[in-house]
Design an enzyme around this catalytic site. Structure first.
Site, mmCIF file in Angstrom:
data_model
loop_
_atom_site.group_PDB
_atom_site.id
_atom_site.type_symbol
_atom_site.label_atom_id
_atom_site.label_comp_id
_atom_site.label_asym_id
_atom_site.label_seq_id
_atom_site.Cartn_x
_atom_site.Cartn_y
_atom_site.Cartn_z
ATOM 1 N N HIS A 7 -54.298 24.802 7.083
ATOM 2 C CA HIS A 7 -53.303 23.980 6.375
ATOM 3 C C HIS A 7 -52.670 24.725 5.197
ATOM 4 O O HIS A 7 -51.496 24.556 4.899
ATOM 5 C CB HIS A 7 -53.916 22.669 5.894
ATOM 6 C CG HIS A 7 -54.395 21.809 7.003
ATOM 7 N ND1 HIS A 7 -55.672 21.908 7.515
ATOM 8 C CD2 HIS A 7 -53.768 20.850 7.731
ATOM 9 C CE1 HIS A 7 -55.807 21.048 8.496
ATOM 10 N NE2 HIS A 7 -54.677 20.400 8.664
ATOM 11 N N GLU A 79 -60.683 23.972 2.485
ATOM 12 C CA GLU A 79 -60.190 25.314 2.827
ATOM 13 C C GLU A 79 -60.326 26.264 1.642
ATOM 14 O O GLU A 79 -60.696 27.434 1.812
ATOM 15 C CB GLU A 79 -58.748 25.211 3.350
ATOM 16 C CG GLU A 79 -58.708 24.402 4.650
ATOM 17 C CD GLU A 79 -57.353 24.375 5.354
ATOM 18 O OE1 GLU A 79 -56.387 24.991 4.857
ATOM 19 O OE2 GLU A 79 -57.263 23.726 6.412
ATOM 20 N N ARG A 167 -49.949 -3.213 -8.614
ATOM 21 C CA ARG A 167 -48.517 -3.239 -8.933
ATOM 22 C C ARG A 167 -47.856 -4.322 -8.092
ATOM 23 O O ARG A 167 -48.064 -4.394 -6.878
ATOM 24 C CB ARG A 167 -47.866 -1.890 -8.617
ATOM 25 C CG ARG A 167 -48.172 -0.815 -9.636
ATOM 26 C CD ARG A 167 -47.274 0.405 -9.426
ATOM 27 N NE ARG A 167 -47.183 1.204 -10.622
ATOM 28 C CZ ARG A 167 -48.003 2.228 -10.898
ATOM 29 N NH1 ARG A 167 -48.954 2.579 -10.073
ATOM 30 N NH2 ARG A 167 -47.860 2.895 -12.034
ATOM 31 N N ARG A 222 -49.409 1.115 -18.542
ATOM 32 C CA ARG A 222 -49.130 -0.024 -17.663
ATOM 33 C C ARG A 222 -49.091 -1.348 -18.435
ATOM 34 O O ARG A 222 -48.531 -2.328 -17.953
ATOM 35 C CB ARG A 222 -50.198 -0.086 -16.568
ATOM 36 C CG ARG A 222 -50.229 1.111 -15.619
ATOM 37 C CD ARG A 222 -49.109 1.062 -14.609
ATOM 38 N NE ARG A 222 -49.030 -0.211 -13.929
ATOM 39 C CZ ARG A 222 -49.877 -0.639 -12.977
ATOM 40 N NH1 ARG A 222 -50.837 0.144 -12.562
ATOM 41 N NH2 ARG A 222 -49.726 -1.829 -12.416
HETATM 42 N N1 URA Z 1 -50.044 8.346 -10.775
HETATM 43 C C1 URA Z 1 -50.640 7.189 -10.388
HETATM 44 O O1 URA Z 1 -51.393 7.161 -9.418
HETATM 45 N N2 URA Z 1 -50.375 6.074 -11.095
HETATM 46 C C2 URA Z 1 -49.517 6.055 -12.134
HETATM 47 O O2 URA Z 1 -49.290 5.000 -12.715
HETATM 48 C C3 URA Z 1 -48.905 7.273 -12.523
HETATM 49 C C4 URA Z 1 -49.198 8.417 -11.823
#
Ligand code: URA
Length: 257
Positions: A7, A79, A167, A222
Site C-alpha cells: 500500500h 507496513e 454531530r 465543539r
Molecule cells: N478531526 C475530528 O475527528 N474531529 C474534529 O472535530 C476535528 C478534526
C-alpha cells in the site's frame, strides 16, 4: 526477495535507516512537515499514503500520511513496522470538548477511548490504548520550549467524524441512541478532544512492542462552534507541525532511534 510494502509502495532501503515516522492524516500536510527538517524527498504517493524522507544533518525521519481513520492508519503501521519504523508520532487535528481549549491549542494524548473500531482487530476492548511515556514527555517538552499552549490527557477516538462525535449537522440530523448525550458524558469524564486515529495508533504500537505518541491541534471547540475559522486553522497547522518536528529531533537524539 526484499519486502515490498504494497500500500505504501516502499522497500526498506528507500528509508535509509529511518526509524521514526511522523504521521499526519492529510497527504497535503506531508511536505510542510518535511520542509521543517531542511532537506526532503518524496519517496512514494499511493492512494492516501504519501511518504517523504526528511533529513536534518545526519538525522532522518519519514513523514507518511495515514488518510482518515483507523483502518488506513493500521495498514500504514503494519507496513511501516516491517520496513523498520520503531516510533510513530501522530501529527493530527481535533475537535476540543474541554471548555478551556481554544482553536490552535495543542492536545497531547496520554491515552485514548477506543471508539475507533479498528483497534479491536489487534487487542480486545479491555486492553488500554496508551501512549509511550518517554515519547510523551518529549512532546510536552517541545510544547514548553516552543511556548505553545497545550493540555495533556485523554482523547476520544471515534470511527466516524459525524455520529460518533455526536454531530447533528448531517444529512439525516439523527444520531443513534448510543451516541446521544455522549459528548456531554465524555466532557464530564474529563476527555479533552475528539479525533479519529489515536486509539488505533496506541493499541497497534503497544501490541507490536513499538513506541507511539500523539499530538493534535484544536481546529474547533465543539462547545462553541462547528466551523473552524481560516486564521486559527493556519495557526493550528503551523503549531502542530513545528512541535512535532521539534519532538522528532528530541526523540532521535534521546531515544536512540
Ligand atoms: N478531526 C475530528 O475527528 N474531529 C474534529 O472535530 C476535528 C478534526
Amino acid at each position: 526477495m526484499p519486502y515490498h510494502a504494497y500500500h505504501l509502495n516502499l522497500v526498506q532501503e528507500m528509508l535509509e535507516g529511518a526509524q521514526l515516522a511522523l504521521i499526519p492524516g492529510d497527504p497535503e500536510r506531508c511536505s510542510a512537515i518535511a520542509a521543517l527538517f531542511g532537506d526532503y524527498r518524496e519517496l512514494a504517493f499511493h492512494r492516501e499514503f504519501r511518504s517523504i524522507l526528511a533529513e536534518s544533518g545526519k538525522e532522518k525521519a519519514l513523514v507518511v500520511s495515514s488518510g482518515i481513520g483507523g483502518p488506513s492508519l493500521a495498514v500504514a503501521m503494519e507496513e511501516l513496522a516491517r520496513l523498520g519504523i520503531r516510533c510513530f508520532l501522530r501529527v493530527g487535528t481535533c475537535g476540543a470538548i474541554a471548555p478551556d481549549l481554544n482553536p490552535a491549542d495543542l492536545v497531547i494524548s496520554e491515552g485514548a477511548v477506543r471508539l475507533d473500531g479498528t483497534s479491536q482487530h489487534f487487542a480486545p476492548l479491555p486492553y488500554p490504548a496508551c501512549a509511550d511515556t518517554e515519547l510523551t514527555h518529549l512532546i510536552v517538552r517541545a510544547c514548553r520550549e516552543l511556548g505553545f499552549p497545550y493540555r495533556k490527557g485523554i482523547t476520544c477516538s471515534s470511527a466516524t467524524f459525524y455520529p460518533g462525535q455526536e454531530r447533528y449537522d448531517t444529512f439525516t440530523g439523527y444520531v443513534i441512541r448510543d451516541f446521544q448525550g455522549s459528548l456531554e458524558e465524555w466532557k464530564k469524564l474529563g476527555v479533552l478532544n475528539y479525533e479519529m486515529e489515536t486509539a488505533t495508533l496506541f493499541t497497534v504500537a503497544r501490541t507490536f512492542g513499538l513506541r507511539a505518541g500523539a499530538l493534535c491541534a484544536v481546529l474547533v471547540n465543539r462547545l462553541a462552534s462547528e466551523e473552524p475559522d481560516h486564521i486559527s486553522l493556519r495557526e493550528a497547522e503551523n503549531r502542530v507541525n513545528r512541535t512535532a518536528v521539534y519532538t522528532a529531533g528530541l526523540a532521535l537524539r534521546e531515544l536512540a532511534l
